[in-house]
Design an enzyme around this catalytic site. Structure first.
Site, mmCIF file in Angstrom:
data_model
loop_
_atom_site.group_PDB
_atom_site.id
_atom_site.type_symbol
_atom_site.label_atom_id
_atom_site.label_comp_id
_atom_site.label_asym_id
_atom_site.label_seq_id
_atom_site.Cartn_x
_atom_site.Cartn_y
_atom_site.Cartn_z
ATOM 1 N N HIS A 225 0.863 -1.201 0.000
ATOM 2 C CA HIS A 225 0.000 0.000 0.000
ATOM 3 C C HIS A 225 0.892 1.241 0.000
ATOM 4 O O HIS A 225 1.732 1.374 -0.893
ATOM 5 C CB HIS A 225 -0.926 -0.088 1.221
ATOM 6 N N HIS B 287 -2.384 -2.389 -9.613
ATOM 7 C CA HIS B 287 -3.375 -1.726 -8.749
ATOM 8 C C HIS B 287 -4.644 -2.564 -8.700
ATOM 9 O O HIS B 287 -5.009 -3.188 -9.694
ATOM 10 C CB HIS B 287 -3.712 -0.319 -9.280
ATOM 11 N N ASP C 62 2.748 5.337 -6.712
ATOM 12 C CA ASP C 62 4.017 5.214 -5.963
ATOM 13 C C ASP C 62 5.235 5.072 -6.845
ATOM 14 O O ASP C 62 6.366 5.084 -6.342
ATOM 15 C CB ASP C 62 3.929 3.999 -5.019
HETATM 16 C C1 SDX Z 1 -1.467 2.127 -3.336
HETATM 17 O O1 SDX Z 1 -6.179 0.716 -3.261
HETATM 18 C C2 SDX Z 1 -5.717 1.902 -3.464
HETATM 19 O O2 SDX Z 1 -6.397 2.771 -3.969
HETATM 20 C C3 SDX Z 1 -4.258 2.107 -3.025
HETATM 21 C C4 SDX Z 1 -3.628 3.424 -3.445
HETATM 22 C C5 SDX Z 1 -4.232 4.612 -2.721
HETATM 23 O O3 SDX Z 1 -4.132 5.716 -3.262
HETATM 24 O O4 SDX Z 1 -4.695 4.420 -1.547
HETATM 25 O O5 SDX Z 1 -3.756 3.589 -4.842
HETATM 26 C C6 SDX Z 1 -2.128 3.434 -3.075
HETATM 27 O O6 SDX Z 1 -1.413 1.303 -2.461
HETATM 28 C C7 SDX Z 1 -0.948 1.844 -4.728
HETATM 29 C C8 SDX Z 1 -0.381 0.412 -4.863
HETATM 30 C C9 SDX Z 1 1.023 0.430 -4.307
HETATM 31 N N1 SDX Z 1 1.556 -0.971 -4.233
HETATM 32 C C10 SDX Z 1 2.514 -1.394 -5.054
HETATM 33 O O7 SDX Z 1 3.010 -0.751 -5.974
HETATM 34 C C11 SDX Z 1 3.027 -2.794 -4.735
HETATM 35 C C12 SDX Z 1 3.133 -3.604 -6.026
HETATM 36 N N2 SDX Z 1 1.800 -3.875 -6.494
HETATM 37 C C13 SDX Z 1 1.181 -5.154 -6.155
HETATM 38 O O8 SDX Z 1 1.522 -5.661 -4.910
HETATM 39 C C14 SDX Z 1 -0.294 -5.219 -6.537
HETATM 40 O O9 SDX Z 1 -0.384 -4.760 -7.818
HETATM 41 C C15 SDX Z 1 -1.305 -4.526 -5.655
HETATM 42 C C16 SDX Z 1 -1.190 -4.914 -4.225
HETATM 43 C C17 SDX Z 1 -1.202 -3.050 -5.785
HETATM 44 C C18 SDX Z 1 -2.687 -4.967 -6.148
HETATM 45 O O10 SDX Z 1 -2.738 -6.333 -5.976
HETATM 46 P P1 SDX Z 1 -4.053 -7.199 -6.300
HETATM 47 O O11 SDX Z 1 -5.133 -6.347 -6.816
HETATM 48 O O12 SDX Z 1 -4.328 -8.043 -5.114
HETATM 49 O O13 SDX Z 1 -3.572 -8.032 -7.521
HETATM 50 P P2 SDX Z 1 -2.890 -9.451 -7.422
HETATM 51 O O14 SDX Z 1 -1.792 -9.427 -6.395
HETATM 52 O O15 SDX Z 1 -3.959 -10.476 -7.314
HETATM 53 O O16 SDX Z 1 -2.171 -9.559 -8.860
HETATM 54 C C19 SDX Z 1 -2.829 -10.075 -10.001
HETATM 55 C C20 SDX Z 1 -1.698 -10.680 -10.841
HETATM 56 C C21 SDX Z 1 -0.886 -11.719 -10.072
HETATM 57 O O17 SDX Z 1 -0.274 -12.551 -11.066
HETATM 58 P P3 SDX Z 1 -0.922 -14.055 -11.287
HETATM 59 O O18 SDX Z 1 -0.988 -14.716 -9.935
HETATM 60 O O19 SDX Z 1 -2.283 -13.801 -11.907
HETATM 61 O O20 SDX Z 1 0.033 -14.722 -12.244
HETATM 62 O O21 SDX Z 1 -0.755 -9.649 -11.182
HETATM 63 C C22 SDX Z 1 0.492 -9.937 -10.593
HETATM 64 C C23 SDX Z 1 0.234 -10.924 -9.467
HETATM 65 O O22 SDX Z 1 1.404 -11.706 -9.224
HETATM 66 N N3 SDX Z 1 1.005 -8.668 -10.059
HETATM 67 C C24 SDX Z 1 2.254 -8.251 -10.168
HETATM 68 C C25 SDX Z 1 2.301 -6.981 -9.581
HETATM 69 N N4 SDX Z 1 1.074 -6.664 -9.118
HETATM 70 C C26 SDX Z 1 0.282 -7.721 -9.415
HETATM 71 N N5 SDX Z 1 3.350 -8.858 -10.716
HETATM 72 C C27 SDX Z 1 4.505 -8.138 -10.666
HETATM 73 N N6 SDX Z 1 4.610 -6.893 -10.113
HETATM 74 C C28 SDX Z 1 3.534 -6.299 -9.570
HETATM 75 N N7 SDX Z 1 3.629 -5.088 -9.019
#
Ligand code: SDX
Length: 429
Positions: free
Chosen positions: A268, A307, A363
């Protein structure tokens, strides 16, 4: 056609008409679907709330597929471009309308006159090691504030509620700056009510003892825009926590401390710090292909990408990316920018990321600006929290004044042991 869906329960052959409102069905309407009379009735199961709305809100609108973000209907791009101050956007978020000059002045005065922190808060901050992670200190200080304002417990009194909104909006930047000053062993700089919100914060952070504040206007503008972009984001993880704690009628300081704790997570708000650590780890352009290969093999995540809601470019990331160039004209470019641009280019062309709709989020570029502005990496999430405080407060206020809301208490699917009897110690295997 009626605004209903018909559900046939194939276990009993019975049919049920379920009303559809705002493209949702009420989960409690499913409770009438039973196999037998003493059945509890159907529930929904939705880990991480992937497809569950828990509130009705008028504050922020996001269209994740189109990459749209609006505060009270105003596109974030327009607010970033035109908003004269962070407090103007904060007023819009809280009250739902852009303020008149007089309204803005009154809002600004109410917040400024509450920007001083109780002297004992210094002792709380100084109780931590200088090397303590700033989010740990910041979160603790927020929670402690409730003990200085016991009247805040009376959340049903509109005047008392507003007093806490002014106090948190006024004191969060001061506490954040003092957490930083303590970590550097520097004397505290007190709030200066003549300055703008962002200018005052930057002055409390970086003033090196000059009598007059000397904040660079380009950096003040950049800080204002970054606060605006981080101000709210509908039902994100930390806001969900703010609302959940608020639903128990805990005071707003306890709720804000909980929200800050949730924000500190690397998935997050902690992601901006993780992005810089990731760029440090990659170190050189030559290492980017191998790094991307590892990500695609599931070894870690591309921090600052992806996201839950945006399946398109995060509109905030677009604004921040542009803003970076303005800041670098003053601070000198951040050498890590080339690494970030190379990562983005590859990711936007690579099927692994395209298929999963992974784009830069808020971010990805923000940390490059913060670093160029001399903020320590572990302080980045505190900056996120300063901007987001108005979002937390606005969502909290909407929640506790929403007559449809009650204390948040989800159900569960129990998959543990059935009833069994106690076994004396000497009989256990
Ligand atoms: C913020 O919610 C909000 O609005 C948050 C925010 C706000 O303003 O409050 O926008 C702020 O928190 C932004 C997000 C910051 N976090 C990151 O940058 C961390 C990296 N991102 C991931 O951890 C992820 O994308 C999340 C946590 C942001 C979202 O995760 P989800 O929706 O639970 O998606 P998921 O983990 O189920 O991913 C779906 C697929 C998976 O692959 P498969 O299992 O289908 O093969 O996408 C892949 C994930 O492995 N994936 C990524 C990835 N994010 C998702 N693979 C590589 N790098 C990534 N960053």
């Amino acid at each position: 056609m009626a605004d209903t869906i018909t559900i046939t329960d194939n276990r009993t052959g019975k049919q049920y008409e379920i009303p559809v409102e705002n493209e949702t069905i009420r989960a409690t309407d499913l409770r009438k679907i039973k196999v037998s009379e003493d059945d509890f009735g159907l529930m929904t199961y939705d880990p991480a709330f992937m497809n569950t709305s828990s509130v009705k809100s008028r504050i922020t609108f996001i269209d994740g597929d189109k990459g749209i973000l609006r505060y009270r209907g105003y596109p974030i791009e327009q607010l970033a471009e035109n908003s004269t101050s962070f407090l103007e956007t904060a007023y819009l978020l809280f009250y739902g309308e852009l303020p008149t000059k007089a309204q803005l002045e009154k809002w600004r005065l109410n917040i400024k006159t509450h920007s001083l922190v109780h002297d004992n808060v210094k002792k709380i901050i100084e109780g931590f090691y200088r090397e303590a992670h700033p989010m740990g200190v910041f979160t603790s200080a927020l929670a402690a504030l409730s003990t200085f304002y016991p009247e805040a417990q009376n959340i049903h009194d509109p005047e008392i509620r507003m007093q806490q909104v002014y106090r948190l909006m006024g004191q969060v930047p001061t506490i954040a700056a003092w957490v930083y000053r303590h970590s550097k062993g520097m004397p505290y700089v007190y709030p200066d009510t003549k300055l703008t919100y962002a200018e005052n914060f930057l002055n409390m952070m970086f003033n090196t003892g000059t009598a007059e504040p000397n904040v660079n206007p380009v950096l003040e503008h950049a800080m204002t825009v970054l606060f605006i972009l981080h101000a709210d984001h509908e039902q994100n993880c930390s806001t969900n926590v703010m609302r959940s704690i608020g639903s128990s009628h805990a005071n707003p300081y306890a709720a804000a401390a909980g929200a800050a704790a949730a924000l500190s997570g690397p998935l997050h708000g902690g992601a901006n710090e993780e992005v810089l650590k990731m760029l440090d780890e990659i170190d050189r352009l030559a290492n980017v292909p191998d790094f991307i290969k590892n990500i695609k093999e599931g070894k870690g995540k591309l921090m600052g990408f992806g996201h839950r809601v945006y399946k398109n470019y995060d509109p905030r990331a677009k604004v921040i990316k542009k803003l970076a160039y303005d800041v670098f004209k003053v601070t000198g470019s951040n050498p890590k920018l080339d690494l970030a641009l190379a990562l983005e280019k590859i990711a936007l062309e690579d099927d692994y990321f395209i298929k999963r709709k992974l784009y830069p989020n808020v971010d990805f570029y923000s940390g490059l600006i913060y670093q160029a502005m001399s903020f320590p990496t572990e302080f980045f999430t505190v900056l996120f929290a300063i901007g987001r405080t108005i979002g937390w407060l606005t969502q909290w206020h909407e929640h506790i004044t929403d007559t449809e809301q009650k204390i948040a208490r989800p159900r569960q699917i129990y998959i543990g042991s059935g009833e069994r009897n106690y076994v004396p110690m000497n009989e256990r295997k």
